[in-house]
Design a protein around this motif. Sequence first.
Motif, mmCIF file in Angstrom:
data_model
loop_
_atom_site.group_PDB
_atom_site.id
_atom_site.type_symbol
_atom_site.label_atom_id
_atom_site.label_comp_id
_atom_site.label_asym_id
_atom_site.label_seq_id
_atom_site.Cartn_x
_atom_site.Cartn_y
_atom_site.Cartn_z
ATOM 1 N N HIS A 176 0.827 -1.206 0.000
ATOM 2 C CA HIS A 176 0.000 0.000 0.000
ATOM 3 C C HIS A 176 0.860 1.254 0.000
ATOM 4 O O HIS A 176 2.076 1.204 0.238
ATOM 5 N N LEU A 177 0.212 2.386 -0.236
ATOM 6 C CA LEU A 177 0.842 3.699 -0.099
ATOM 7 C C LEU A 177 -0.065 4.534 0.792
ATOM 8 O O LEU A 177 -1.192 4.853 0.415
ATOM 9 N N ASN A 178 0.434 4.835 1.983
ATOM 10 C CA ASN A 178 -0.348 5.617 2.953
ATOM 11 C C ASN A 178 -1.730 5.026 3.202
ATOM 12 O O ASN A 178 -2.730 5.748 3.293
ATOM 13 N N GLY A 179 -1.780 3.708 3.310
ATOM 14 C CA GLY A 179 -3.031 3.040 3.619
ATOM 15 C C GLY A 179 -3.892 2.697 2.421
ATOM 16 O O GLY A 179 -4.936 2.056 2.574
ATOM 17 N N GLN A 180 -3.473 3.093 1.221
ATOM 18 C CA GLN A 180 -4.232 2.784 0.004
ATOM 19 C C GLN A 180 -3.677 1.518 -0.637
ATOM 20 O O GLN A 180 -2.560 1.479 -1.136
ATOM 21 N N LEU A 181 -4.477 0.477 -0.598
ATOM 22 C CA LEU A 181 -4.081 -0.829 -1.110
ATOM 23 C C LEU A 181 -3.753 -0.786 -2.600
ATOM 24 O O LEU A 181 -4.455 -0.148 -3.381
ATOM 25 N N SER A 182 -2.673 -1.480 -2.968
ATOM 26 C CA SER A 182 -2.341 -1.601 -4.398
ATOM 27 C C SER A 182 -2.152 -3.054 -4.818
ATOM 28 O O SER A 182 -2.435 -3.413 -5.957
ATOM 29 N N LYS A 183 -1.689 -3.906 -3.880
ATOM 30 C CA LYS A 183 -1.366 -5.282 -4.266
ATOM 31 C C LYS A 183 -1.395 -6.188 -3.044
ATOM 32 O O LYS A 183 -1.034 -5.773 -1.944
ATOM 33 N N VAL A 184 -1.844 -7.423 -3.254
ATOM 34 C CA VAL A 184 -1.742 -8.456 -2.229
ATOM 35 C C VAL A 184 -0.655 -9.426 -2.659
ATOM 36 O O VAL A 184 -0.689 -9.951 -3.778
ATOM 37 N N ILE A 185 0.312 -9.651 -1.784
ATOM 38 C CA ILE A 185 1.428 -10.552 -2.065
ATOM 39 C C ILE A 185 1.242 -11.826 -1.246
ATOM 40 O O ILE A 185 1.012 -11.765 -0.037
ATOM 41 N N PHE A 186 1.339 -12.960 -1.899
ATOM 42 C CA PHE A 186 1.129 -14.232 -1.237
ATOM 43 C C PHE A 186 2.455 -14.854 -0.805
ATOM 44 O O PHE A 186 3.529 -14.503 -1.316
ATOM 45 N N LYS A 187 2.380 -15.772 0.120
ATOM 46 C CA LYS A 187 3.587 -16.378 0.678
ATOM 47 C C LYS A 187 4.346 -17.225 -0.340
ATOM 48 O O LYS A 187 5.540 -17.479 -0.170
ATOM 49 N N ASP A 188 3.666 -17.662 -1.395
ATOM 50 C CA ASP A 188 4.353 -18.444 -2.429
ATOM 51 C C ASP A 188 5.048 -17.561 -3.460
ATOM 52 O O ASP A 188 5.611 -18.045 -4.436
ATOM 53 N N GLY A 189 4.998 -16.229 -3.248
ATOM 54 C CA GLY A 189 5.661 -15.295 -4.146
ATOM 55 C C GLY A 189 4.768 -14.688 -5.203
ATOM 56 O O GLY A 189 5.121 -13.688 -5.838
ATOM 57 N N ASN A 190 3.602 -15.277 -5.427
ATOM 58 C CA ASN A 190 2.661 -14.696 -6.385
ATOM 59 C C ASN A 190 2.017 -13.442 -5.797
ATOM 60 O O ASN A 190 2.047 -13.226 -4.578
ATOM 61 N N SER A 191 1.421 -12.637 -6.649
ATOM 62 C CA SER A 191 0.754 -11.425 -6.188
ATOM 63 C C SER A 191 -0.407 -11.095 -7.120
ATOM 64 O O SER A 191 -0.494 -11.619 -8.234
ATOM 65 N N LYS A 192 -1.278 -10.227 -6.643
ATOM 66 C CA LYS A 192 -2.416 -9.800 -7.461
ATOM 67 C C LYS A 192 -2.766 -8.358 -7.097
ATOM 68 O O LYS A 192 -2.798 -8.011 -5.916
ATOM 69 N N ASN A 193 -3.019 -7.544 -8.101
ATOM 70 C CA ASN A 193 -3.348 -6.144 -7.881
ATOM 71 C C ASN A 193 -4.818 -5.990 -7.470
ATOM 72 O O ASN A 193 -5.702 -6.651 -8.025
ATOM 73 N N PHE A 194 -5.045 -5.084 -6.520
ATOM 74 C CA PHE A 194 -6.400 -4.745 -6.096
ATOM 75 C C PHE A 194 -6.465 -3.255 -5.796
ATOM 76 O O PHE A 194 -5.461 -2.624 -5.459
ATOM 77 N N ASP A 195 -7.668 -2.709 -5.881
ATOM 78 C CA ASP A 195 -7.896 -1.314 -5.491
ATOM 79 C C ASP A 195 -8.305 -1.196 -4.029
ATOM 80 O O ASP A 195 -8.085 -0.166 -3.391
#
Length: 301
Positions: free
Chosen positions: A205-224
């Motif tokens: 996030h940036l200042n509390g604004q979510l941009s991405k969820v990162i998973f423990k397996d190294g994958n990630s996905k963008n969210f608003d």
Amino acid sequence: MDTKEFEVIIIGGSYAGLSAAMALGRSLRKTLIIDAGMPCNRQTPHSHNFLTQDGSTPEEIAEIAKTQLTNYDKVHFYQGTAIKGEKLNNGFEITTEKGDVFTAKKLVFAAGIKDLMPDIKGFSDCWGISVVHCPYCHGYEIRNKNTAIIANGDKAYHLTSLVNNLTKKITLLTNGSMNFDQSQLDKLKLRKIQIIENKIAEVEHLNGQLSKVIFKDGNSKNFDCAYASIPFQQNSRIAEQLGCKLTENGHITVDSMQKTTEENIFACGDNSSMMRSVATAVYGGNIAGAMINNELTQEQF
């Protein structure tokens, strides 16, 4: 404070407690509000779904209430934390962390709840800002956005059904093995809702604004943005110390008049309601204040 004896002590000075105090102050009841000053929505930038105050900050709403309460000289404020309660023959004794002791005939618990943050980096920084709990409080502002729902089981299914009316861009993050029955899975599949079972490592996030969820397996996905269902505990344990029963979900058990299972003890706000909103807290506090005044009137008339 010159006096230590009151008719009513309210533990918690946010919306529910302030609303109860207004009803009592207008009824000339000598009332003390003990407030630690740590509301659970202190990070939330704007409050919504409260008529006349839609879009105001939580702090603005609380400050208006406190200013209006200064018109009622029977209402007193105490900044601090109540740590112990005892039953007396004709009421209750409340002790604060500073060692001050106050007594009253009636008690109101309005101290709210404490959210228990998951072990996910960045989650708490986003809580109440872009990771939220309630579609009624926040859903309109994040409508049509790419949305994650961080939850599992029945809670996740219920939350997803509500959010589906606000956006069609939903991904369910169960943060471990999913827990849905076949009928739920069929409905989620019909709605084309993706389910990701990977464990979550971080909310970027940036200042509390979510941009991405990162998973423990190294994958990630963008969210608003994201909704999340997380556990909680009572902010004050004094109600339990005094014998008040809790529901299976951990709320203080109350009836329609905000009365707990213990005589002369009331509760209102998030600590006793699944409907977690400013409007509901104000309503519950107003009911509690009116019912307490009625009890005192009948006892003294």
